[in-house]
Write a protein that holds these residues in place. Structure first.
Motif, PDB file in Angstrom:
ATOM      1  N   ASP A 164      -5.665   8.573 -12.704  1.00 43.20           N
ATOM      2  CA  ASP A 164      -7.125   8.619 -12.789  1.00 43.20           C
ATOM      3  C   ASP A 164      -7.766   7.596 -11.850  1.00 43.20           C
ATOM      4  O   ASP A 164      -8.798   7.863 -11.255  1.00 43.20           O
ATOM      5  CB  ASP A 164      -7.578   8.375 -14.233  1.00 43.20           C
ATOM      6  CG  ASP A 164      -7.243   9.562 -15.132  1.00 43.20           C
ATOM      7  OD1 ASP A 164      -7.071  10.677 -14.599  1.00 43.20           O
ATOM      8  OD2 ASP A 164      -7.142   9.358 -16.355  1.00 43.20           O
ATOM      9  N   HIS A 165      -7.133   6.432 -11.723  1.00 46.02           N
ATOM     10  CA  HIS A 165      -7.607   5.426 -10.775  1.00 46.02           C
ATOM     11  C   HIS A 165      -6.834   5.636  -9.476  1.00 46.02           C
ATOM     12  O   HIS A 165      -5.869   4.926  -9.175  1.00 46.02           O
ATOM     13  CB  HIS A 165      -7.393   4.013 -11.331  1.00 46.02           C
ATOM     14  CG  HIS A 165      -8.101   3.782 -12.634  1.00 46.02           C
ATOM     15  ND1 HIS A 165      -9.481   3.722 -12.739  1.00 46.02           N
ATOM     16  CD2 HIS A 165      -7.633   3.633 -13.896  1.00 46.02           C
ATOM     17  CE1 HIS A 165      -9.819   3.523 -14.001  1.00 46.02           C
ATOM     18  NE2 HIS A 165      -8.716   3.467 -14.727  1.00 46.02           N
ATOM     19  N   ALA A 166      -7.263   6.610  -8.696  1.00 46.54           N
ATOM     20  CA  ALA A 166      -6.517   7.034  -7.509  1.00 46.54           C
ATOM     21  C   ALA A 166      -6.462   5.971  -6.427  1.00 46.54           C
ATOM     22  O   ALA A 166      -5.608   6.026  -5.544  1.00 46.54           O
ATOM     23  CB  ALA A 166      -7.124   8.313  -6.942  1.00 46.54           C
ATOM     24  N   ASP A 167      -7.365   4.985  -6.502  1.00 45.02           N
ATOM     25  CA  ASP A 167      -7.375   3.926  -5.487  1.00 45.02           C
ATOM     26  C   ASP A 167      -6.385   2.804  -5.808  1.00 45.02           C
ATOM     27  O   ASP A 167      -6.303   1.810  -5.089  1.00 45.02           O
ATOM     28  CB  ASP A 167      -8.786   3.352  -5.334  1.00 45.02           C
ATOM     29  CG  ASP A 167      -9.346   2.802  -6.652  1.00 45.02           C
ATOM     30  OD1 ASP A 167      -8.751   3.081  -7.713  1.00 45.02           O
ATOM     31  OD2 ASP A 167     -10.383   2.112  -6.608  1.00 45.02           O
ATOM     32  N   LYS A 168      -5.620   2.958  -6.880  1.00 47.02           N
ATOM     33  CA  LYS A 168      -4.634   1.955  -7.285  1.00 47.02           C
ATOM     34  C   LYS A 168      -3.596   1.752  -6.182  1.00 47.02           C
ATOM     35  O   LYS A 168      -2.923   2.687  -5.752  1.00 47.02           O
ATOM     36  CB  LYS A 168      -3.931   2.415  -8.568  1.00 47.02           C
ATOM     37  CG  LYS A 168      -2.867   1.463  -9.092  1.00 47.02           C
ATOM     38  CD  LYS A 168      -2.237   2.030 -10.362  1.00 47.02           C
ATOM     39  CE  LYS A 168      -1.169   1.111 -10.918  1.00 47.02           C
ATOM     40  NZ  LYS A 168      -0.546   1.668 -12.133  1.00 47.02           N
ATOM     41  N   VAL A 169      -3.475   0.533  -5.694  1.00 44.46           N
ATOM     42  CA  VAL A 169      -2.538   0.217  -4.609  1.00 44.46           C
ATOM     43  C   VAL A 169      -1.107   0.219  -5.152  1.00 44.46           C
ATOM     44  O   VAL A 169      -0.857  -0.208  -6.290  1.00 44.46           O
ATOM     45  CB  VAL A 169      -2.880  -1.141  -3.975  1.00 44.46           C
ATOM     46  CG1 VAL A 169      -1.816  -1.542  -2.950  1.00 44.46           C
ATOM     47  CG2 VAL A 169      -4.240  -1.076  -3.301  1.00 44.46           C
ATOM     48  N   ILE A 170      -0.172   0.678  -4.326  1.00 42.55           N
ATOM     49  CA  ILE A 170       1.234   0.756  -4.726  1.00 42.55           C
ATOM     50  C   ILE A 170       2.007  -0.444  -4.201  1.00 42.55           C
ATOM     51  O   ILE A 170       2.066  -0.679  -2.995  1.00 42.55           O
ATOM     52  CB  ILE A 170       1.874   2.054  -4.204  1.00 42.55           C
ATOM     53  CG1 ILE A 170       1.169   3.275  -4.796  1.00 42.55           C
ATOM     54  CG2 ILE A 170       3.371   2.094  -4.534  1.00 42.55           C
ATOM     55  CD1 ILE A 170       1.607   4.592  -4.192  1.00 42.55           C
ATOM     56  N   GLU A 171       2.597  -1.183  -5.106  1.00 42.15           N
ATOM     57  CA  GLU A 171       3.503  -2.288  -4.764  1.00 42.15           C
ATOM     58  C   GLU A 171       4.890  -2.026  -5.338  1.00 42.15           C
ATOM     59  O   GLU A 171       5.894  -2.180  -4.655  1.00 42.15           O
ATOM     60  CB  GLU A 171       2.948  -3.627  -5.267  1.00 42.15           C
ATOM     61  CG  GLU A 171       1.635  -4.042  -4.628  1.00 42.15           C
ATOM     62  CD  GLU A 171       1.196  -5.416  -5.079  1.00 42.15           C
ATOM     63  OE1 GLU A 171       2.069  -6.311  -5.193  1.00 42.15           O
ATOM     64  OE2 GLU A 171      -0.006  -5.604  -5.342  1.00 42.15           O
ATOM     65  N   THR A 172       4.952  -1.623  -6.603  1.00 47.85           N
ATOM     66  CA  THR A 172       6.237  -1.380  -7.268  1.00 47.85           C
ATOM     67  C   THR A 172       6.486   0.114  -7.410  1.00 47.85           C
ATOM     68  O   THR A 172       5.561   0.885  -7.668  1.00 47.85           O
ATOM     69  CB  THR A 172       6.273  -2.041  -8.649  1.00 47.85           C
ATOM     70  OG1 THR A 172       5.166  -1.570  -9.428  1.00 47.85           O
ATOM     71  CG2 THR A 172       6.204  -3.558  -8.517  1.00 47.85           C
ATOM     72  N   VAL A 173       7.749   0.511  -7.240  1.00 46.38           N
ATOM     73  CA  VAL A 173       8.108   1.929  -7.201  1.00 46.38           C
ATOM     74  C   VAL A 173       9.397   2.175  -7.981  1.00 46.38           C
ATOM     75  O   VAL A 173      10.346   1.400  -7.887  1.00 46.38           O
ATOM     76  CB  VAL A 173       8.329   2.397  -5.744  1.00 46.38           C
ATOM     77  CG1 VAL A 173       8.635   3.898  -5.702  1.00 46.38           C
ATOM     78  CG2 VAL A 173       7.132   2.076  -4.866  1.00 46.38           C
ATOM     79  N   GLY A 174       9.432   3.265  -8.730  1.00 48.35           N
ATOM     80  CA  GLY A 174      10.671   3.776  -9.309  1.00 48.35           C
ATOM     81  C   GLY A 174      11.004   5.086  -8.623  1.00 48.35           C
ATOM     82  O   GLY A 174      10.105   5.768  -8.119  1.00 48.35           O
ATOM     83  N   TRP A 175      12.258   5.452  -8.593  1.00 51.40           N
ATOM     84  CA  TRP A 175      12.619   6.716  -7.949  1.00 51.40           C
ATOM     85  C   TRP A 175      13.958   7.235  -8.442  1.00 51.40           C
ATOM     86  O   TRP A 175      14.815   6.483  -8.897  1.00 51.40           O
ATOM     87  CB  TRP A 175      12.632   6.589  -6.422  1.00 51.40           C
ATOM     88  CG  TRP A 175      13.726   5.740  -5.843  1.00 51.40           C
ATOM     89  CD1 TRP A 175      14.913   6.156  -5.312  1.00 51.40           C
ATOM     90  CD2 TRP A 175      13.733   4.313  -5.744  1.00 51.40           C
ATOM     91  NE1 TRP A 175      15.648   5.075  -4.886  1.00 51.40           N
ATOM     92  CE2 TRP A 175      14.950   3.938  -5.142  1.00 51.40           C
ATOM     93  CE3 TRP A 175      12.824   3.301  -6.120  1.00 51.40           C
ATOM     94  CZ2 TRP A 175      15.290   2.602  -4.910  1.00 51.40           C
ATOM     95  CZ3 TRP A 175      13.164   1.973  -5.892  1.00 51.40           C
ATOM     96  CH2 TRP A 175      14.386   1.651  -5.284  1.00 51.40           C
ATOM     97  N   CYS A 176      14.101   8.559  -8.331  1.00 50.40           N
ATOM     98  CA  CYS A 176      15.356   9.237  -8.634  1.00 50.40           C
ATOM     99  C   CYS A 176      15.388  10.490  -7.782  1.00 50.40           C
ATOM    100  O   CYS A 176      14.534  11.368  -7.938  1.00 50.40           O
ATOM    101  CB  CYS A 176      15.453   9.586 -10.111  1.00 50.40           C
ATOM    102  SG  CYS A 176      16.997  10.429 -10.551  1.00 50.40           S
ATOM    103  N   THR A 177      16.332  10.580  -6.878  1.00 50.20           N
ATOM    104  CA  THR A 177      16.412  11.749  -6.006  1.00 50.20           C
ATOM    105  C   THR A 177      16.752  12.994  -6.821  1.00 50.20           C
ATOM    106  O   THR A 177      17.251  12.913  -7.942  1.00 50.20           O
ATOM    107  CB  THR A 177      17.472  11.557  -4.907  1.00 50.20           C
ATOM    108  OG1 THR A 177      18.763  11.457  -5.516  1.00 50.20           O
ATOM    109  CG2 THR A 177      17.189  10.314  -4.076  1.00 50.20           C
TER     110      THR A 177
END
Length: 252
Positions: A164-177
């Motif tokens: 909802d807060h689309a302007d939220k800056v990305i610093e931390t990321v999770g991922w799974c291919t």
């Protein structure tokens, strides 16, 4: 190298016997005994088999092989045609699934992190064999900027579901291919800014929006090209095999 010795080499490198999986890891279809030339690819489709035949390969090494739990057992139809082609042309088929996803050096998750400039901090599930990882971008990005990076690196535009807060800056990321979309909840529970997987489910959209986390569906095939490619390069560099990576286009 003897085909059974190659299986042992790969099993040791990937710790394959220590990992529970949905399909057998290792030699799945036996072919010629002495292996010199290997073709690698993501999935043992008929198109990839045909390319291995064309290249006179002794072995086909893939991430998605055969004999998955729950699949029909009879070797008929498409499955029969594929296996007959391998046997007729004396090609060994090796498949490595979860061991290649989670390997700390050659794994799909590690390779994707390197490509996207993510510094790995740990396993999302909190243990060494975690199928999903988390980390931190070397430099913060907006959702649009990170989507552009993914598109440029993987040559495939990701589906971006913004919170909802689309302007939220990305610093931390999770991922799974691959098909790891449901790990998004663990990522949200750990207050990560974004989560990446190969596939998306209908429910994933609402988790992202309601939990305030950016989500990127980057393609099952696209996110899993790099582990098998790295494994083939290791075999060539460390053990002298002639290895060719073949990328069969897949938009999924």
């Amino acid at each position: 190298m003897n085909n059974l010795k190659l299986q042992s080499l790969l099993n040791d490198k990937l710790s394959a016997t220590q990992i529970k999986d949905y399909a057998p890891n290792g030699l799945q279809v036996e072919g010629v005994e002495n292996i010199k030339k290997i073709v690698t690819g993501v999935t043992a489709s008929q198109a990839l088999i045909d390319e291995a035949i064309k290249q006179n390969a002794d072995a086909l090494l893939v991430h998605h092989g055969y004999f998955w739990k729950g699949e029909a057992e009879p070797i008929v139809g498409m499955k029969g045609r594929r296996i007959r082609a391998l046997i007729k042309n004396d090609i060994n088929l090796y498949g490595y699934h979860l061991p290649l996803d989670i390997h700390p050096e050659l794994g799909n998750n590690v390779q994707l992190a390197q490509l996207l400039d993510i510094e790995i901090e740990g396993g999302l599930e909190g243990h060494a064999q975690s199928i999903a990882l988390y980390g931190r971008l070397k430099a913060p990005l907006t959702g649009a900027e990170f989507a552009l990076r993914i598109a440029q690196v993987l040559d495939r535009e990701p589906l971006h579901i913004a919170p909802d807060h689309a302007d939220k800056v990305i610093e931390t990321v999770g991922w799974c291919t691959g098909g790891g979309q449901d790990y998004i909840q663990l990522a949200a529970d750990q207050n990560l800014d974004a989560f990446i997987s190969g596939e998306i489910a209908e429910r994933t959209t609402f988790v992202a929006r309601e939990q305030g986390i950016h989500y990127f569906s980057a393609g099952h095939h696209a996110t899993e090209r790099y582990g098998i490619k790295a494994l083939g390069e290791w075999l060539a560099q460390e053990h002298g095999f002639e290895v060719t990576f073949v990328d069969i286009h897949n938009p999924v």
